[in-house]
Design a protein around this motif. Structure first.
Motif: not given
Length: 247
Positions: A54-72
Motif C-alpha cells: 500500500r505504501e508503494t501505491v500511496r507513493q505512485a498516487l502522489e506522483v500522479l497527483r503532483s502531475s495533475g493527473l489524479v485529484a483527491t
C-alpha cells in the motif's frame, strides 16, 4: 525545474517501483479502464491489483497527483485526465455473462497478442497466421465452484477503430491483469453500432453449456467473437439484439 510525468519520463530498470506503478496506473486511466471523473479503487485494492504494498501505491498516487493527473477530495481519489464525460455504461457487460455472482466471487483476466484459434479466425475473417488481441477471463464463486471461462478474439477492424483496445497491443503479454469490462462502451464511443448474436448450446457429457457471441457493426464488419463455458441446465437458445452507437 521542468515537471515530468510518467508518460514523459522513459522507464528504465533503475526507476523506483512506485514510478513503475504510477506509469501502469496512468495507462489504465488513459485506456478508459477508470474513466475521467470516476473514483479510483482504494489503496488496498490497487495494492492487490499491482502486487505491491500500500505504501508503494500511496507513493505512485502522489506522483500522479503532483502531475495533475489524479485529484483527491473527501470522496477519495479521482482520475482528472481530460477526456470525454463519463457515460452511463451499456446494459451489456464484457465479456458476456462471464462473472460469477454473489459475494466473494473471484475474477481473473489477461490479454495476449497471439495467433487466433482456427475457429475464431474463420469467424472474424482474419489470417490465422497473424496474431491479434485475445482476452481470457475466468470467474469462480467464493466456494471455488460455478467456474466460468471466456475467450475473446478481437478483429483487425476492432483494433483499428477502437483506440482503447489498440493500446493493449504493446502490453498484451498474457501475464498482467486486464479488465476490459467497458469494451462495448469503447466500441459505442468510437461510433460503432453493435449487433450481437448469442448462441447457447449444451456440451456433451455434462451440464456445461457454451455461449458463443459474435459481434459486428452497422456495416456488417466482425468485431469480436467470445466463447464462454459455464455450468448450467438449459436447452440451446439463440437470441439477437442491437446496441446503438453513442451520440
Amino acid at each position: 525545474m521542468v515537471r515530468t510525468t510518467p508518460h514523459e519520463r522513459p522507464l528504465t530498470t533503475a526507476e523506483p517501483l512506485y514510478w513503475r506503478i504510477a506509469t501502469q496506473l496512468l495507462g489504465e486511466l488513459r485506456d478508459g479502464t477508470i474513466p475521467p471523473g470516476e473514483r479510483l479503487p482504494g489503496e488496498r485494492q490497487l495494492a492487490g491489483h499491482f502486487g505491491v504494498s500500500r505504501e508503494t501505491v500511496r507513493q505512485a498516487l502522489e506522483v500522479l497527483r503532483s502531475s495533475g493527473l489524479v485529484a483527491t477530495d473527501r470522496r477519495g481519489s479521482h482520475a482528472s485526465l481530460p477526456g470525454l464525460p463519463v457515460e452511463a455504461p451499456t446494459a451489456v457487460a464484457f465479456p458476456i455473462g462471464a462473472r460469477a455472482t454473489g459475494p466473494g466471487a473471484v475474477d481473473r483476466a489477461a490479454v495476449a497478442w497471439e495467433l487466433p484459434s482456427p475457429e475464431h479466425a474463420e469467424a472474424l475473417g482474419v489470417d490465422p497466421h497473424r496474431p491479434t488481441l485475445v482476452h481470457r477471463h475466468e470467474s469462480t464463486g467464493a466456494d471455488g465452484r460455478a467456474r466460468r471461462t471466456a475467450v475473446t478474439t478481437f478483429s483487425a477492424v476492432a483494433l483499428a477503430e477502437v483506440v482503447e483496445l489498440a493500446r493493449y497491443r504493446d502490453r498484451a503479454d498474457g501475464s498482467g491483469a486486464a479488465e476490459l469490462r467497458r469494451a462495448y462502451d469503447w466500441m459505442r464511443r468510437a461510433g460503432l453500432t453493435l449487433h450481437h448474436r448469442d448462441a447457447i448450446t449444451r456440451l456433451p457429457g455434462g451440464s456445461s453449456v457454451r455461449v458463443t457471441r459474435r459481434s459486428h457493426d452497422q456495416y456488417g464488419r466482425p468485431l469480436e467473437i467470445t466463447d464462454l463455458v459455464v455450468d448450467a441446465h438449459q436447452d440451446a437458445l439463440v437470441y439477437e439484439f442491437t446496441v446503438p452507437a453513442a451520440g
